[in-house]
Design a protein around this motif. Structure first.
Motif, PDB file in Angstrom:
ATOM      1  N   SER A 276       1.198  -1.282   0.006  1.00  0.00           N
ATOM      2  CA  SER A 276       0.087  -0.590  -0.912  1.00  0.00           C
ATOM      3  C   SER A 276       0.575   1.267  -0.033  1.00  0.00           C
TER       4      SER A 276
ATOM      5  N   MET B 272      -0.889   7.279 -10.173  1.00  0.00           N
ATOM      6  CA  MET B 272      -0.026   6.672  -9.303  1.00  0.00           C
ATOM      7  C   MET B 272       0.939   5.464 -10.029  1.00  0.00           C
TER       8      MET B 272
ATOM      9  N   TRP C  90      -5.679   8.509 -13.024  1.00  0.00           N
ATOM     10  CA  TRP C  90      -6.642   9.504 -11.157  1.00  0.00           C
ATOM     11  C   TRP C  90      -7.393   8.717 -10.714  1.00  0.00           C
TER      12      TRP C  90
ATOM     13  N   GLY D  87      -8.445   5.898 -12.108  1.00  0.00           N
ATOM     14  CA  GLY D  87      -8.618   4.626 -11.560  1.00  0.00           C
ATOM     15  C   GLY D  87      -9.602   3.654 -12.955  1.00  0.00           C
TER      16      GLY D  87
ATOM     17  N   SER E  38      -4.406  -1.109  -7.608  1.00  0.00           N
ATOM     18  CA  SER E  38      -6.386  -0.197  -7.518  1.00  0.00           C
ATOM     19  C   SER E  38      -5.628   1.514  -6.960  1.00  0.00           C
ATOM     20  N   ARG E  39      -6.375   1.851  -5.997  1.00  0.00           N
ATOM     21  CA  ARG E  39      -6.824   2.902  -5.815  1.00  0.00           C
ATOM     22  C   ARG E  39      -7.877   3.646  -4.912  1.00  0.00           C
TER      23      ARG E  39
ATOM     24  N   THR F  87      -9.444   6.229  -3.434  1.00  0.00           N
ATOM     25  CA  THR F  87      -8.952   8.048  -3.352  1.00  0.00           C
ATOM     26  C   THR F  87      -9.964   8.399  -2.092  1.00  0.00           C
TER      27      THR F  87
ATOM     28  N   ASN G  88      -7.212   7.799   0.254  1.00  0.00           N
ATOM     29  CA  ASN G  88      -5.669   8.582  -0.203  1.00  0.00           C
ATOM     30  C   ASN G  88      -4.770   7.200  -0.416  1.00  0.00           C
ATOM     31  N   THR G  89      -4.993   6.468  -0.916  1.00  0.00           N
ATOM     32  CA  THR G  89      -3.925   5.320  -1.027  1.00  0.00           C
ATOM     33  C   THR G  89      -4.215   4.615  -2.757  1.00  0.00           C
ATOM     34  N   SER G  90      -2.469   3.429  -2.952  1.00  0.00           N
ATOM     35  CA  SER G  90      -3.311   3.148  -4.099  1.00  0.00           C
ATOM     36  C   SER G  90      -2.645   1.719  -3.007  1.00  0.00           C
TER      37      SER G  90
ATOM     38  N   CYS H 134       6.622   3.835  -4.351  1.00  0.00           N
ATOM     39  CA  CYS H 134       5.407   4.220  -4.989  1.00  0.00           C
ATOM     40  C   CYS H 134       5.914   5.468  -5.911  1.00  0.00           C
TER      41      CYS H 134
END
Length: 123
Positions: free
Chosen positions: A20, A33, A52, A54, A70-71, A73, A76-78, A95
């Motif tokens: 992550s 990302m 951004w 996805g 994946s992300r 929003t 606020n994680t990828s 990352c």
């Protein structure tokens, strides 16, 4: 944008890990990302990237079908889900982010980087 990657570790071949990347930026939704890795004695290489929205994700051929980016929003994680890991996946994974909707495979196109997290896959 400040990034922090976590989730690395030691796993046997065939196993799974989930990495992550947490972003401090409130406008996380406006950055693309990417994940990169670097093995000892080798150059940094592209792993995966997601736009951004996805809606667009790209993968290196070496991980396609095994890794999923994946992300989230809202958080606020990828995330990088890594399945069927192989010893050759052993590397430091980092990352990165860029302020554009276009995904890129080139590390030089990413301005913001988090510290790496070690992934070791034993045979």
């Amino acid at each position: 944008v400040q990034l922090q990657a976590f989730g690395g570790g030691l796993v046997q071949a065939g196993g799974s890990l989930r990495l992550s990347c947490a972003a401090s930026e409130r406008t996380f939704s406006s950055v693309t990302m990417g994940w990169f890795r670097q093995a000892p004695g080798k150059e940094r290489e592209f792993v995966a990237a997601i736009s951004w929205s996805g809606g667009s994700a790209v993968y290196a051929d070496s991980v396609k079908g095994r890794f999923t980016i994946s992300r989230d929003t809202a958080k606020n994680t990828s995330n990088l889900q890594m399945n069927s890991l192989k010893p050759e996946d052993t590397a430091v994974y980092s990352c990165a982010a860029r302020r554009t909707s276009v995904v890129s495979r080139s590390p030089s196109q990413y301005r913001y980087w988090g510290q790496g997290t070690q992934v070791t896959v034993s045979s």
